[in-house]
Design a protein around this motif. Structure first.
Motif, PDB file in Angstrom:
ATOM      1  N   UNK A 195       8.919 -10.285  -3.520  1.00 57.92           N
ATOM      2  CA  UNK A 195       7.663 -10.942  -3.179  1.00 57.92           C
ATOM      3  C   UNK A 195       6.567  -9.892  -3.002  1.00 57.92           C
ATOM      4  N   UNK A 196       5.381 -10.118  -3.610  1.00 58.65           N
ATOM      5  CA  UNK A 196       4.263  -9.189  -3.411  1.00 58.65           C
ATOM      6  C   UNK A 196       3.257  -9.725  -2.398  1.00 58.65           C
ATOM      7  N   UNK A 197       3.511 -10.883  -1.821  1.00 58.93           N
ATOM      8  CA  UNK A 197       2.526 -11.516  -0.959  1.00 58.93           C
ATOM      9  C   UNK A 197       2.581 -11.037   0.488  1.00 58.93           C
ATOM     10  N   UNK A 198       3.215  -9.889   0.713  1.00 55.64           N
ATOM     11  CA  UNK A 198       3.179  -9.248   2.009  1.00 55.64           C
ATOM     12  C   UNK A 198       1.977  -8.312   2.064  1.00 55.64           C
ATOM     13  N   UNK A 199       1.515  -7.986   3.264  1.00 54.09           N
ATOM     14  CA  UNK A 199       0.466  -6.992   3.412  1.00 54.09           C
ATOM     15  C   UNK A 199       1.049  -5.593   3.185  1.00 54.09           C
ATOM     16  N   UNK A 236       1.935  -1.953   4.090  1.00 52.33           N
ATOM     17  CA  UNK A 236       2.264  -1.500   5.442  1.00 52.33           C
ATOM     18  C   UNK A 236       2.314   0.021   5.567  1.00 52.33           C
ATOM     19  N   UNK A 237       1.694   0.747   4.604  1.00 53.02           N
ATOM     20  CA  UNK A 237       1.583   2.197   4.691  1.00 53.02           C
ATOM     21  C   UNK A 237       0.126   2.584   4.448  1.00 53.02           C
ATOM     22  N   UNK A 238      -0.169   3.900   4.342  1.00 52.81           N
ATOM     23  CA  UNK A 238      -1.557   4.279   4.135  1.00 52.81           C
ATOM     24  C   UNK A 238      -1.902   4.244   2.648  1.00 52.81           C
ATOM     25  N   UNK A 281      -9.496  -6.827 -10.442  1.00 53.44           N
ATOM     26  CA  UNK A 281      -9.451  -8.131  -9.795  1.00 53.44           C
ATOM     27  C   UNK A 281      -8.113  -8.403  -9.136  1.00 53.44           C
ATOM     28  N   UNK A 282      -7.062  -7.709  -9.572  1.00 50.87           N
ATOM     29  CA  UNK A 282      -5.743  -7.806  -8.943  1.00 50.87           C
ATOM     30  C   UNK A 282      -5.663  -6.919  -7.707  1.00 50.87           C
ATOM     31  N   UNK A 283      -6.515  -5.895  -7.652  1.00 48.08           N
ATOM     32  CA  UNK A 283      -6.471  -4.918  -6.567  1.00 48.08           C
ATOM     33  C   UNK A 283      -7.435  -5.255  -5.428  1.00 48.08           C
ATOM     34  N   UNK A 314       0.028  -7.112  -1.124  1.00 51.74           N
ATOM     35  CA  UNK A 314       0.292  -5.684  -1.053  1.00 51.74           C
ATOM     36  C   UNK A 314      -0.500  -4.867  -2.069  1.00 51.74           C
ATOM     37  N   UNK A 315      -0.828  -5.461  -3.220  1.00 50.91           N
ATOM     38  CA  UNK A 315      -1.576  -4.726  -4.234  1.00 50.91           C
ATOM     39  C   UNK A 315      -3.002  -4.452  -3.759  1.00 50.91           C
ATOM     40  N   UNK A 316      -3.469  -5.182  -2.756  1.00 48.41           N
ATOM     41  CA  UNK A 316      -4.805  -4.946  -2.201  1.00 48.41           C
ATOM     42  C   UNK A 316      -4.858  -3.721  -1.293  1.00 48.41           C
ATOM     43  N   UNK A 317      -3.721  -3.121  -0.967  1.00 52.56           N
ATOM     44  CA  UNK A 317      -3.712  -1.934  -0.134  1.00 52.56           C
ATOM     45  C   UNK A 317      -4.227  -2.223   1.269  1.00 52.56           C
ATOM     46  N   UNK A 318      -4.821  -1.205   1.879  1.00 51.89           N
ATOM     47  CA  UNK A 318      -5.307  -1.299   3.261  1.00 51.89           C
ATOM     48  C   UNK A 318      -6.728  -1.858   3.267  1.00 51.89           C
ATOM     49  N   UNK A 319      -6.908  -3.085   2.752  1.00 52.03           N
ATOM     50  CA  UNK A 319      -8.242  -3.638   2.510  1.00 52.03           C
ATOM     51  C   UNK A 319      -9.052  -3.842   3.787  1.00 52.03           C
ATOM     52  N   UNK A 320      -8.390  -4.058   4.925  1.00 56.15           N
ATOM     53  CA  UNK A 320      -9.134  -4.290   6.163  1.00 56.15           C
ATOM     54  C   UNK A 320      -9.808  -3.016   6.668  1.00 56.15           C
TER      55      UNK A 320
END
Length: 329
Positions: free
Chosen positions: A21-25, A27-29, A183-185, A299-305
């Motif tokens: 699953x890729x729908x997790x946030x 969790x690393x830098x 757009x995926x990132x 997860x592909x969005x990385x540390x977006x926050x």
């Protein structure tokens, strides 16, 4: 299902390795994100083993703060044909946008920042983000009215905001960057997003210039290919699909001072750096005012926050990290 079993990718945390699953946030830098993402590139075609020795990038007289600001504020005029080309092909390369002296200044500054960050060497893909809050030279570039206006005019929007800055140092021997579209990132729910890619030296073919697939609808062409977070199969299948459909690829070298803008629906890649010189780039991403965070970041969005602090899925993006940098009129 992925072609391999979970835990096959050494760069994933145990939580991510335990499921496809890729729908997790994430969790690393972000450096660890890049280490993982670069492992997804198919490199079997990179046959050269000995690195080509290149001379050091030439040094040019650098501007003072006032001269730098004047250059970055001055408009770079686009033609109607250039705008139409971007909107049809999803990217454009523009020559002589940044002066050699300013590029020398930026390369020196980025080298200092990467050295201070620690272990960016070996054959690693070094990355830094969010430099502008603490660095006046990088902030001047990121907040440039010239670049923000170009982004707005290419996208056809009235107001443009900042997503984030990004330093990209592809070290000697580092392999390909996998095919992807931003757009995926980027967790930004709009098509009005583009990234400016600013090489800090000329980039010959063997240093790995950015390569662009021509067309604004290629996302649909490959929509049936599942993303695989464990291995290189997604990249390999994109390569195969583009070859089968005769997709035109522009992977020409970059001259000194030449930069590119690519749309968040543009598929792009980059070859390995088969030279002895780090391939150093500053990239900045802009988006149209009024955009929201996507409903389901992954997860592909990385540390977006880190780039849009305090926001939740579905929120309008309007934080101190995402200022309006240019507006028409």
């Amino acid at each position: 299902m992925p072609d391999t079993q979970p835990n096959a990718n050494e760069f994933l945390s145990s939580d991510h390795a335990s499921t496809d699953d890729i729908n997790q946030q994430w969790d690393q830098d972000n450096q660890q994100w890049w280490d993982w993402y670069m492992s997804l590139a198919e490199n079997s075609s990179e046959t050269q083993t000995d690195l080509v020795t290149l001379p050091e990038p030439p040094s040019h007289p650098t501007p003072d703060a006032d001269a730098m600001q004047r250059e970055l504020d001055e408009a770079f005029e686009l033609t109607d044909d250039q705008i139409a080309s971007f909107q049809a092909n999803s990217f454009i390369k523009l020559k002589d946008v940044i002066s050699p002296g300013l590029l020398t200044l930026l390369r020196t500054e980025l080298t200092t920042l990467l050295d201070a960050a620690g272990d960016q060497m070996g054959s690693r893909f070094g990355s830094l983000e969010m430099m502008w809050p603490d660095n006046e030279i990088i902030r001047a570039l990121v907040f440039s009215k010239r670049l923000a206006r170009l982004a707005a005019e290419l996208l056809g929007v009235q107001k443009i905001r900042l997503y984030h800055d990004n330093a990209l140092s592809k070290q000697p021997g580092c392999g390909r960057t996998p095919w992807h579209y931003d757009g995926h990132h980027f967790p930004i729910a709009t098509k009005d997003v583009c990234t400016v890619w600013i090489p800090l030296q000329a980039i010959p073919l063997n240093m790995g210039p950015l390569g662009f697939a021509e067309g604004m609808d290629l996302v649909e062409m490959v929509a049936d290919i599942p993303f695989n977070k464990f291995d290189t199969s997604y990249d390999a299948r994109i390569i195969e699909r583009f070859r089968e459909r005769n997709v035109r690829i522009n992977s020409t070298p970059f001259d000194l001072g030449e930069i590119s803008f690519h749309h968040n629906y543009n598929f792009h890649t980059a070859g390995g750096n088969l030279t002895t010189t780090p391939r150093m780039v500053l990239a900045t991403t802009y988006f149209g005012d009024g955009a929201k965070v996507i409903d389901a970041p992954h997860m592909v969005n990385g540390d977006w926050q880190r780039f849009m602090p305090g926001l939740n899925p579905g929120d309008v993006i309007d934080t101190p990290n995402n200022p309006i940098l240019w507006q028409a009129g």
